[in-house]
Design a protein around this motif. Structure first.
Motif, mmCIF file in Angstrom:
data_model
loop_
_atom_site.group_PDB
_atom_site.id
_atom_site.type_symbol
_atom_site.label_atom_id
_atom_site.label_comp_id
_atom_site.label_asym_id
_atom_site.label_seq_id
_atom_site.Cartn_x
_atom_site.Cartn_y
_atom_site.Cartn_z
ATOM 1 N N SER A 70 0.833 -1.202 0.000
ATOM 2 C CA SER A 70 0.000 0.000 0.000
ATOM 3 C C SER A 70 0.869 1.255 0.000
ATOM 4 O O SER A 70 2.054 1.211 0.333
ATOM 5 N N ARG A 71 0.268 2.373 -0.342
ATOM 6 C CA ARG A 71 0.988 3.652 -0.329
ATOM 7 C C ARG A 71 1.477 3.976 1.078
ATOM 8 O O ARG A 71 2.589 4.444 1.268
ATOM 9 N N ARG A 72 0.636 3.691 2.078
ATOM 10 C CA ARG A 72 1.012 3.946 3.472
ATOM 11 C C ARG A 72 2.246 3.126 3.850
ATOM 12 O O ARG A 72 3.153 3.628 4.506
ATOM 13 N N ASP A 73 2.300 1.866 3.404
ATOM 14 C CA ASP A 73 3.461 1.028 3.689
ATOM 15 C C ASP A 73 4.713 1.548 2.993
ATOM 16 O O ASP A 73 5.812 1.515 3.562
ATOM 17 N N VAL A 74 4.561 2.025 1.762
ATOM 18 C CA VAL A 74 5.704 2.600 1.045
ATOM 19 C C VAL A 74 6.217 3.829 1.792
ATOM 20 O O VAL A 74 7.429 3.989 1.995
ATOM 21 N N GLU A 75 5.319 4.684 2.221
ATOM 22 C CA GLU A 75 5.734 5.884 2.953
ATOM 23 C C GLU A 75 6.406 5.522 4.268
ATOM 24 O O GLU A 75 7.388 6.163 4.666
ATOM 25 N N ALA A 76 5.914 4.487 4.949
ATOM 26 C CA ALA A 76 6.545 4.052 6.197
ATOM 27 C C ALA A 76 7.952 3.531 5.932
ATOM 28 O O ALA A 76 8.883 3.813 6.701
ATOM 29 N N LEU A 77 8.135 2.803 4.850
ATOM 30 C CA LEU A 77 9.474 2.311 4.501
ATOM 31 C C LEU A 77 10.403 3.468 4.142
ATOM 32 O O LEU A 77 11.581 3.467 4.517
ATOM 33 N N MET A 78 9.871 4.455 3.410
ATOM 34 C CA MET A 78 10.685 5.619 3.051
ATOM 35 C C MET A 78 11.113 6.387 4.299
ATOM 36 O O MET A 78 12.261 6.876 4.382
#
Length: 69
Positions: free
Chosen positions: A56-64
């Motif tokens: 998900s986009r939220r997961d990508v942002e958390a990884l970033m």
């Protein structure tokens, strides 16, 4: 297997029963043809990759945020 943080990650087994049901029953492939397929070929015959497993986009942002440049 271990994740980047050192935590243990349990891999899920491949869903062979579902793959065989798809290939042999729904697609009506012969066993010889089914077992000669690669997984990407079987996925394409099934209608493409499973998008429900996409990140998900939220997961990508958390990884970033966790791994900045």
């Amino acid at each position: 297997m271990r994740a980047a943080g050192g935590d243990r990650v349990r891999a899920r087994p491949f869903p062979w029963e579902a793959a065989m049901t798809l290939g042999l029953h729904r697609l009506r492939l012969s066993p010889q043809v089914f077992w000669a397929l690669t997984l990407p070929e079987l996925a394409a015959m099934a209608g493409g990759p499973d998008r429900s497993a996409a990140i998900s986009r939220r997961d990508v942002e958390a990884l970033m945020a966790r791994f900045p440049d």
